[in-house]
Design a protein around this motif. Sequence first.
Motif, short mmCIF file in Angstrom:
data_model
loop_
_atom_site.label_atom_id
_atom_site.label_comp_id
_atom_site.label_asym_id
_atom_site.label_seq_id
_atom_site.Cartn_x
_atom_site.Cartn_y
_atom_site.Cartn_z
N LYS A 6 -19.86 27.94 -10.39
CA LYS A 6 -21.20 28.49 -10.16
C LYS A 6 -21.21 29.31 -8.88
N GLY A 150 -33.43 26.94 -6.69
CA GLY A 150 -32.07 26.44 -6.55
C GLY A 150 -31.51 25.89 -7.86
N ASP A 153 -27.75 25.47 -9.69
CA ASP A 153 -26.85 24.33 -9.48
C ASP A 153 -26.99 23.35 -10.64
N LYS A 208 -30.65 22.36 1.31
CA LYS A 208 -30.71 23.09 0.04
C LYS A 208 -29.35 23.53 -0.47
MG MG Z 1 -28.88 27.27 -3.89
#
Ligand code: MG
Length: 403
Positions: A6, A150, A153, A208
């Motif tokens: 990723k 986010g 992920d 984060k």
């Molecule tokens: Mg991130």
Amino acid sequence: MLIVQKFGGTSVGDLERIQNVANRVSKTKKQGNDVVVVVSAMSGETNKLISYAEHFSQTPSRAEMDMLLSSGERVTASLLAIALNEMGHDAVSMTGRKAGIVTDSLHTKARIEEIDPTTMRAALKEGKIIVVAGFQGVSLDGNVTTLGRGGSDLSAVAIAGALEADLCEIYTDVSGIFTTDPRIEPKAKKLEKISYDEMLELASLGAKVLQNRSVELAKKLNVNLVTRTSFSEEEGTLITKEENIMEQPLVSGIALDKNQARISLMGVKDRPGIASEIFNKLAQSEVNVDMIIQNKAHDETTNIDFTVPKGDLHDAKAVVDAFIQTGDIKDDSYNEDICKVSVVGVGMKSHTGVAAKAFSAMASENININMISTSEIKISMVIDEKYAELAVRSLHSIYNLDK
Ligand code: MG
Ligand code: ADP
Ligand code: ASP
């Protein structure tokens, strides 16, 4: 091996960096691995799209926001596939829908219900490199959804789980998980390994570097997760089971969350069931309540203070307003200039005096603590936002994390 890689926003921040990612993926493929790549939007893109929507409305429909925000990841996925094809690979990009990522209908923070990996499996069998647009899925009623900020992920971990990948690598702009955000404390140390539980606490408390739900899922599905940088070959940090970590330090890290707001309810009718009513209504509105403090006032009322993510403030206010209308709450106030600093470590379980030390660190910097909450493996404090970085550095030093 089957490897899921990723790449976050900074790693695909411009065209040159996308080429750099293509080179990296190409190398992994040429080493004989099957590769599924998950990409984020180019850095700043998601925020830019949000600001576009805010130009027209402060309360845009969440379903429209998902339609808008999911476009950022599609741009990177297709560009990366084009770059890989140009290098002679057989690459194909997929939206969340094509990759079989099915979610509930909770727009802008949807949960993955299941992944149907049939299409991805077939493409891998043909030797293709798959590039999946992260952060998105499709609801059962066919609408595009996103998985919360986010969320790429989470896409990566969920895909790694569904395909039973051997490894899930999260490439970002720092070389791994550090004892605290290295941008705040340059003396922060990179950890070789960290347990799922500690990483989950750090992520939930504001670090984060990994989205908290991705860590939760990695733990549940036992995904081998590594965080590393896309800018060098440096080894990253392994996120693994607690028993795989020999020496457990007392404190493993400090987290900072600036995305919190404090809500104070004054003159709340003091009767059985009132807290249940207020917090159930907040839960129904999908408001994520964190720390709660209740104090008895002099009269027949109490005061209740709690924190919520800044993004949930609007919905929380609507709930509180309804209680003010009925007279169950007399008055309310809101403070967005706060932050939450937290100390995390599984080693705390068996030690005393860890919290006292955190309070001393605040005292030595003359920082007032507004709220406190503790669990077996964390201590969190709400303080004024202007002291955020100072508090982090002071905690980092008092627990000798820079040594
Ligand atoms: Mg991130
Ligand atoms: P990406 O765009 O690759 O997903 P993010 O910006 O979401 O990257 O996360 C990486 C950032 O997380 C780093 O740049 C760093 O500032 C921040 N961060 C916060 N806490 C930590 C920590 N304990 N270790 C490493 N990075 C951290
Ligand atoms: N682009 C999305 C965000 O900024 C998802 C991600 O980067 O993981 O939140």
